[in-house]
Design a protein around this motif. Sequence first.
Motif, PDB file in Angstrom:
ATOM      1  N   ASN A  51       0.842  -1.207   0.000  1.00 28.66           N
ATOM      2  CA  ASN A  51       0.000   0.000   0.000  1.00 28.66           C
ATOM      3  C   ASN A  51       0.875   1.255   0.000  1.00 28.66           C
ATOM      4  OD1 ASN A  51      -2.038   1.879   0.197  1.00 28.66           O
ATOM      5  ND2 ASN A  51      -2.807   1.185   2.188  1.00 28.66           N
ATOM      6  N   PRO A  52       1.601   1.488  -1.109  1.00 29.07           N
ATOM      7  CA  PRO A  52       2.529   2.627  -1.162  1.00 29.07           C
ATOM      8  C   PRO A  52       1.814   3.975  -1.158  1.00 29.07           C
ATOM      9  CG  PRO A  52       2.362   1.579  -3.319  1.00 29.07           C
ATOM     10  CD  PRO A  52       1.604   0.706  -2.358  1.00 29.07           C
ATOM     11  N   VAL A  53       0.547   3.989  -1.528  1.00 22.36           N
ATOM     12  CA  VAL A  53      -0.179   5.258  -1.619  1.00 22.36           C
ATOM     13  C   VAL A  53      -0.567   5.758  -0.227  1.00 22.36           C
ATOM     14  CG1 VAL A  53      -2.217   6.417  -2.531  1.00 22.36           C
ATOM     15  CG2 VAL A  53      -1.031   4.722  -3.935  1.00 22.36           C
ATOM     16  N   TYR A  54      -1.261   4.936   0.527  1.00 24.02           N
ATOM     17  CA  TYR A  54      -1.761   5.396   1.830  1.00 24.02           C
ATOM     18  C   TYR A  54      -0.920   4.894   3.003  1.00 24.02           C
ATOM     19  CZ  TYR A  54      -5.910   6.926  -0.714  1.00 24.02           C
ATOM     20  OH  TYR A  54      -6.761   7.552  -1.584  1.00 24.02           O
ATOM     21  N   LYS A  65      -2.132 -10.512  -4.997  1.00 18.49           N
ATOM     22  CA  LYS A  65      -2.635  -9.220  -5.475  1.00 18.49           C
ATOM     23  C   LYS A  65      -3.199  -8.418  -4.309  1.00 18.49           C
ATOM     24  CE  LYS A  65      -3.789 -10.747 -10.143  1.00 18.49           C
ATOM     25  NZ  LYS A  65      -4.868 -11.306 -10.963  1.00 18.49           N
ATOM     26  N   PRO A  66      -2.581  -7.270  -4.013  1.00 18.74           N
ATOM     27  CA  PRO A  66      -3.027  -6.484  -2.861  1.00 18.74           C
ATOM     28  C   PRO A  66      -4.205  -5.556  -3.194  1.00 18.74           C
ATOM     29  CG  PRO A  66      -1.074  -5.496  -3.855  1.00 18.74           C
ATOM     30  CD  PRO A  66      -1.410  -6.682  -4.693  1.00 18.74           C
ATOM     31  N   ILE A  67      -5.074  -5.367  -2.221  1.00 18.25           N
ATOM     32  CA  ILE A  67      -6.179  -4.414  -2.341  1.00 18.25           C
ATOM     33  C   ILE A  67      -6.220  -3.589  -1.055  1.00 18.25           C
ATOM     34  CG2 ILE A  67      -8.677  -4.142  -2.727  1.00 18.25           C
ATOM     35  CD1 ILE A  67      -8.125  -7.420  -3.405  1.00 18.25           C
ATOM     36  N   SER A  68      -6.277  -2.274  -1.211  1.00 20.30           N
ATOM     37  CA  SER A  68      -6.306  -1.366  -0.057  1.00 20.30           C
ATOM     38  C   SER A  68      -7.629  -0.619   0.006  1.00 20.30           C
ATOM     39  CB  SER A  68      -5.190  -0.330  -0.170  1.00 20.30           C
ATOM     40  OG  SER A  68      -3.953  -0.963  -0.357  1.00 20.30           O
ATOM     41  N   GLU A  69      -7.821   0.052   1.131  1.00 17.79           N
ATOM     42  CA  GLU A  69      -9.017   0.846   1.406  1.00 17.79           C
ATOM     43  C   GLU A  69     -10.197  -0.082   1.746  1.00 17.79           C
ATOM     44  OE1 GLU A  69      -7.258   3.645   1.988  1.00 17.79           O
ATOM     45  OE2 GLU A  69      -9.031   4.739   1.313  1.00 17.79           O
ATOM     46  N   VAL A  72     -13.293  -0.494  -0.551  1.00 19.99           N
ATOM     47  CA  VAL A  72     -12.925  -1.158  -1.811  1.00 19.99           C
ATOM     48  C   VAL A  72     -12.750  -2.659  -1.563  1.00 19.99           C
ATOM     49  CG1 VAL A  72     -11.152  -1.316  -3.620  1.00 19.99           C
ATOM     50  CG2 VAL A  72     -11.844   0.937  -2.759  1.00 19.99           C
ATOM     51  N   GLU A  75     -16.154  -4.449  -1.247  1.00 22.44           N
ATOM     52  CA  GLU A  75     -16.766  -4.703  -2.570  1.00 22.44           C
ATOM     53  C   GLU A  75     -16.065  -5.887  -3.249  1.00 22.44           C
ATOM     54  OE1 GLU A  75     -19.034  -2.759  -4.727  1.00 22.44           O
ATOM     55  OE2 GLU A  75     -19.290  -0.898  -3.598  1.00 22.44           O
ATOM     56  N   TYR A  76     -14.741  -5.922  -3.116  1.00 21.64           N
ATOM     57  CA  TYR A  76     -13.966  -7.018  -3.725  1.00 21.64           C
ATOM     58  C   TYR A  76     -14.392  -8.364  -3.127  1.00 21.64           C
ATOM     59  CZ  TYR A  76     -10.065 -10.030  -5.024  1.00 21.64           C
ATOM     60  OH  TYR A  76      -9.314 -11.074  -5.514  1.00 21.64           O
ATOM     61  N   ASN A 102     -20.330   5.386   2.306  1.00 19.51           N
ATOM     62  CA  ASN A 102     -19.438   6.531   2.076  1.00 19.51           C
ATOM     63  C   ASN A 102     -19.745   7.676   3.045  1.00 19.51           C
ATOM     64  OD1 ASN A 102     -18.224   5.247  -0.086  1.00 19.51           O
ATOM     65  ND2 ASN A 102     -19.493   6.256  -1.628  1.00 19.51           N
ATOM     66  N   ASP A 106     -17.180   9.797   5.172  1.00 15.38           N
ATOM     67  CA  ASP A 106     -16.991  11.217   4.833  1.00 15.38           C
ATOM     68  C   ASP A 106     -17.536  12.141   5.909  1.00 15.38           C
ATOM     69  OD1 ASP A 106     -15.963  10.311   2.498  1.00 15.38           O
ATOM     70  OD2 ASP A 106     -17.725  10.777   1.276  1.00 15.38           O
TER      71      ASP A 106
ATOM     72  N   TYR B  54     -26.523  16.002   1.108  1.00 14.13           N
ATOM     73  CA  TYR B  54     -25.428  16.860   0.638  1.00 14.13           C
ATOM     74  C   TYR B  54     -25.919  18.127  -0.042  1.00 14.13           C
ATOM     75  CZ  TYR B  54     -22.397  12.896   1.655  1.00 14.13           C
ATOM     76  OH  TYR B  54     -21.734  11.872   2.281  1.00 14.13           O
ATOM     77  N   ALA B  91     -12.483  -8.933 -10.925  1.00  9.88           N
ATOM     78  CA  ALA B  91     -12.713  -8.353  -9.586  1.00  9.88           C
ATOM     79  C   ALA B  91     -11.522  -7.527  -9.086  1.00  9.88           C
ATOM     80  CB  ALA B  91     -13.066  -9.440  -8.581  1.00  9.88           C
ATOM     81  N   HIS B  92     -10.295  -8.009  -9.339  1.00  8.47           N
ATOM     82  CA  HIS B  92      -9.136  -7.255  -8.847  1.00  8.47           C
ATOM     83  C   HIS B  92      -8.963  -5.949  -9.615  1.00  8.47           C
ATOM     84  CE1 HIS B  92      -4.814  -6.266  -8.132  1.00  8.47           C
ATOM     85  NE2 HIS B  92      -5.245  -6.450  -6.900  1.00  8.47           N
ATOM     86  N   ALA B  95     -11.428  -3.515  -8.347  1.00  8.88           N
ATOM     87  CA  ALA B  95     -10.975  -2.937  -7.074  1.00  8.88           C
ATOM     88  C   ALA B  95      -9.966  -1.818  -7.343  1.00  8.88           C
ATOM     89  CB  ALA B  95     -10.364  -4.017  -6.186  1.00  8.88           C
ATOM     90  N   ARG B  98     -11.741   1.282  -8.633  1.00 11.90           N
ATOM     91  CA  ARG B  98     -12.401   1.993  -7.513  1.00 11.90           C
ATOM     92  C   ARG B  98     -11.366   2.708  -6.644  1.00 11.90           C
ATOM     93  NH1 ARG B  98     -15.970  -3.147  -6.854  1.00 11.90           N
ATOM     94  NH2 ARG B  98     -17.845  -2.496  -7.947  1.00 11.90           N
ATOM     95  N   PHE B  99     -10.266   2.024  -6.384  1.00 13.82           N
ATOM     96  CA  PHE B  99      -9.209   2.615  -5.559  1.00 13.82           C
ATOM     97  C   PHE B  99      -8.734   3.935  -6.170  1.00 13.82           C
ATOM     98  CE2 PHE B  99      -4.762   3.391  -4.628  1.00 13.82           C
ATOM     99  CZ  PHE B  99      -4.705   3.236  -3.254  1.00 13.82           C
ATOM    100  N   ASN B 102     -11.427   6.752  -6.237  1.00 15.50           N
ATOM    101  CA  ASN B 102     -11.528   7.350  -4.889  1.00 15.50           C
ATOM    102  C   ASN B 102     -10.313   8.223  -4.593  1.00 15.50           C
ATOM    103  OD1 ASN B 102     -13.925   6.000  -4.389  1.00 15.50           O
ATOM    104  ND2 ASN B 102     -12.951   4.329  -3.274  1.00 15.50           N
ATOM    105  N   PHE B 103      -9.148   7.757  -5.040  1.00 16.92           N
ATOM    106  CA  PHE B 103      -7.902   8.508  -4.822  1.00 16.92           C
ATOM    107  C   PHE B 103      -7.994   9.901  -5.455  1.00 16.92           C
ATOM    108  CE2 PHE B 103      -3.787   9.857  -6.524  1.00 16.92           C
ATOM    109  CZ  PHE B 103      -2.968   9.793  -5.413  1.00 16.92           C
ATOM    110  N   PHE B 137       1.458   9.973  -8.623  1.00 18.81           N
ATOM    111  CA  PHE B 137       0.904   8.618  -8.487  1.00 18.81           C
ATOM    112  C   PHE B 137       0.090   8.246  -9.727  1.00 18.81           C
ATOM    113  CE2 PHE B 137       1.538   8.773  -3.763  1.00 18.81           C
ATOM    114  CZ  PHE B 137       2.124   7.530  -3.621  1.00 18.81           C
TER     115      PHE B 137
END
Lengths: 219, 219
Positions: A51-54, A65-69, A72, A75-76, A102, A106, B54, B91-92, B95, B98-99, B102-103, B137
């Motif tokens: 997770n280099p972004v966050y 295969k990594p998934i972050s957040e 997300v 849903e995966y 969300n 938020d 909102y 699916a990956h 994800a 979506r990641f 959102n970013f 990024f």
Amino acid sequence: MASNQEEIKLFGMLASPFVSRVEIALKLKGIEYKYEEEKWGNLSETLFKYNPVYKKVPVLVHNDKPISESLVILEYIDETWKQNPILPSDAHKRALARFWSNFIDDKYMNALRKVLYTVDEKECKIYIEESEVALEFLENELKDKFFGGEDIGLVDITAVFIAFWLPIIEEVMGLKLLNIGKFPKLYKWSQDFNNHPIVKEKLPPRESLLAFYKARFAS
Amino acid sequence: MASNQEEIKLFGMLASPFVSRVEIALKLKGIEYKYEEEKWGNLSETLFKYNPVYKKVPVLVHNDKPISESLVILEYIDETWKQNPILPSDAHKRALARFWSNFIDDKYMNALRKVLYTVDEKECKIYIEESEVALEFLENELKDKFFGGEDIGLVDITAVFIAFWLPIIEEVMGLKLLNIGKFPKLYKWSQDFNNHPIVKEKLPPRESLLAFYKARFAS
């Protein structure tokens, strides 16, 4: 069930409600996984790589295969393992579930973060009011036993912080944040959610969380 | 194509990149809809009714059922009308899409909002740097013609602000935000995206946007 060839790893942290979301979802689906506990303030190189972004937990790694957040990841999980759906099948209801989950991040989580990190009492009061406006929306949205109906779904899982973490934060800070008088439906929901057999099994030990937050607020 | 009995309405605002996302997605799907322009600073009672949380555009109303929040609307559109998918089928990859979308909202749009609303020059410089870290990024993530591959997808549509709005903001503010030297792939992408036949047809007139932002920054 995950097949034998699958490798499923979750990088988490005991005190994180975002990690808890993923653990509850995996348990609901009956998916076995390997859990790697990351250290607060001293994350592993592996986590940074995934997770280099966050640079934060949770990270789910499925067959390398990594998934972050967390949202997300939820849903995966729902798309990968179809049993015990987390999202409704109807497109409009799916949209509403995404909207409210969300909203929790938020509006509610952001307001509460400000409550926790504000020293000034007056300012803190403003943020508590802001968080209560968000809870009011959720109170009105709750029409059944759970946000997901008779079963827990995406919004319930996203709201794990409100059900389980909030009473602990209340105890540590000496505040009343989920007032039973103001939010009777949400309060009842929090009890039902915490006592749900799947949720109950995956929630972290209350005493450990209490000790963690006490130490954090003291410093 | 939407059947004859369907009623599809979009509440929007010419200057909103969030509305533009929805317009591009509907056009990609070949869906006809009725467009209702809302007035900046004077939203209609109907909009308040449809988006009480909102109180903002876009709101998509499909057979009397309202959906708010542009990314939630994009997912709804993709699930409701299957032609020309916006999200990948894997699916990956879904994800990841979506990641990154959102970013764009969490990291890039938030940093840029701060650039636009900060008067202090030093502070402004910090936020510009923050926005450039986010662009970096995205630059590294861009591997094909579009984020979606050879066709535009969720991330491209989400990034419409970067392709079309950003050069206008640059002109109004006298800043260089999407530097071709620093972000050559992203710059080329922005040209390809703006010239995509579907996108081109749905983008608002450049001169109107320019006038809108000039007036806004002057006030």
